[in-house]
Structure formats: C-alpha cells, structure tokens
Design a protein around this motif. Structure first.
Motif, short mmCIF file in Angstrom:
data_model
loop_
_atom_site.label_atom_id
_atom_site.label_comp_id
_atom_site.label_asym_id
_atom_site.label_seq_id
_atom_site.Cartn_x
_atom_site.Cartn_y
_atom_site.Cartn_z
N LEU A 43 0.83 -1.22 0.00
CA LEU A 43 0.00 0.00 0.00
C LEU A 43 0.86 1.27 0.00
CD1 LEU A 43 -2.89 -0.96 2.42
CD2 LEU A 43 -3.02 -0.61 -0.04
N VAL A 44 1.96 1.24 0.75
CA VAL A 44 2.86 2.40 0.75
C VAL A 44 3.46 2.59 -0.64
CG1 VAL A 44 5.08 3.23 1.62
CG2 VAL A 44 3.38 2.37 3.20
N ALA A 45 3.79 1.51 -1.30
CA ALA A 45 4.37 1.61 -2.64
C ALA A 45 3.36 2.18 -3.64
CB ALA A 45 4.86 0.25 -3.11
N MET A 46 2.09 1.97 -3.39
CA MET A 46 1.07 2.51 -4.28
C MET A 46 1.02 4.03 -4.23
SD MET A 46 -0.26 0.11 -5.97
CE MET A 46 1.37 -0.55 -6.01
N GLY A 47 1.53 4.63 -3.17
CA GLY A 47 1.57 6.10 -3.06
C GLY A 47 2.82 6.68 -3.68
N ALA A 61 4.68 21.19 -7.37
CA ALA A 61 5.69 20.55 -6.52
C ALA A 61 5.59 19.04 -6.64
CB ALA A 61 5.48 20.97 -5.07
N VAL A 62 6.69 18.36 -6.37
CA VAL A 62 6.72 16.90 -6.32
C VAL A 62 6.27 16.50 -4.93
CG1 VAL A 62 8.18 14.87 -6.46
CG2 VAL A 62 8.58 16.81 -7.99
N TYR A 63 5.26 15.65 -4.86
CA TYR A 63 4.73 15.27 -3.56
C TYR A 63 4.43 13.78 -3.55
CZ TYR A 63 0.28 15.40 -6.00
OH TYR A 63 -0.74 15.16 -6.88
N THR A 64 4.24 13.26 -2.35
CA THR A 64 3.86 11.87 -2.14
C THR A 64 2.40 11.84 -1.73
OG1 THR A 64 6.08 11.37 -1.40
CG2 THR A 64 4.40 9.80 -0.84
N ASP A 65 1.67 10.89 -2.27
CA ASP A 65 0.24 10.79 -1.94
C ASP A 65 0.09 10.38 -0.48
OD1 ASP A 65 -2.47 10.66 -2.09
OD2 ASP A 65 -2.54 8.85 -3.33
N PRO A 66 -0.57 11.18 0.35
CA PRO A 66 -0.69 10.86 1.78
C PRO A 66 -1.76 9.83 2.10
CG PRO A 66 -1.73 12.95 1.36
CD PRO A 66 -1.10 12.50 0.06
N ILE A 67 -2.66 9.52 1.18
CA ILE A 67 -3.76 8.59 1.45
C ILE A 67 -3.23 7.18 1.77
CG2 ILE A 67 -5.81 7.49 0.51
CD1 ILE A 67 -6.44 10.34 0.97
N PRO A 68 -2.33 6.60 0.97
CA PRO A 68 -1.83 5.26 1.33
C PRO A 68 -1.12 5.24 2.68
CG PRO A 68 -1.31 5.72 -0.94
CD PRO A 68 -1.83 6.98 -0.35
N GLN A 69 -0.41 6.31 3.02
CA GLN A 69 0.26 6.34 4.31
C GLN A 69 -0.75 6.36 5.45
OE1 GLN A 69 2.90 9.67 4.15
NE2 GLN A 69 3.98 8.88 2.37
N ALA A 70 -1.84 7.08 5.29
CA ALA A 70 -2.87 7.10 6.32
C ALA A 70 -3.55 5.73 6.43
CB ALA A 70 -3.90 8.18 6.00
N LEU A 71 -3.78 5.09 5.30
CA LEU A 71 -4.37 3.75 5.32
C LEU A 71 -3.45 2.75 6.01
CD1 LEU A 71 -5.89 3.49 1.74
CD2 LEU A 71 -7.13 3.64 3.89
#
Length: 112
Positions: A43-47, A61-71
C-alpha cells in the motif's frame, strides 16, 4: 530501489502464506503478521516511492500521496489489535486442549 522493494514484499507475502498453511497456531499467527506487513508495504508503494518528498500537495511541486500512508497507519493499528487477540485466543486454546494445533487434534502417526 523498486526491484529491492518488490522482492521484499514478495518474500514477506510468500513466507506469510507458507506459515499460514502450517498446522500449529504460532506459525499461523506469525504468517498473518508477515502477510499484513507485506500488504502494508504494498500500500505504501502505491503512493509512489519518493524520498524527501513532502506529503503536502502544492501546485507544481513533487509530492507523495498521503492517502496510502494514512491507510497503512490505520492498518498497523488494526493489525496489532488482531495479532493480540489471535495470540490470546491461541494461548487459551492451548490451555484448554493441551496442544497448539489449529484443529485441536494431535498429529496421528501414519500406520496406526
């Protein structure tokens, strides 16, 4: 880095499934834990795997999707609670039945 990450996820998932197919309760609990870690890493890799990228969305900006981290954080908490419950349940079954087989029956030797 992605290849190493994928290999780690595959090894964790494979080992977890192998342990879940055992007849004893402790390997089953360890297998469930290892498989849940594999799913969390997936799941983390999916973000997207990015180092040093913020989890805040800004324009351009380059960002990481926070939704997988919260999941994954939620899954870690739920996984810890489930592991604790399964461990207590396995200890209770061991105390009442006198063995730690998942079906509650001792091994029967072939030929008897």
């Amino acid at each position: 880095m992605e290849i190493l990450y994928a290999v780690v996820v595959a090894v964790l998932a494979g080992s977890g499934i192998y342990l879940m197919l055992r007849a004893r309760t402790f390997p089953v609990v360890m297998g469930l834990m290892m498989f849940s870690y594999a799913v969390n890493l997936f799941l983390v890799a999916m973000g997207r795997l990015r180092t040093g990228a913020p989890a805040i969305v800004m324009e351009g900006a380059v960002y990481t999707d926070p939704i997988p981290q919260a999941l994954v954080l939620t899954a870690i908490v739920i996984g810890f609670a489930m592991t604790s419950f399964i461990t207590v349940l396995a200890l209770r079954a061991r105390g009442e039945m006198g063995n730690d087989h998942v079906d509650g029956q001792e091994d029967q030797e072939p030929g008897r």
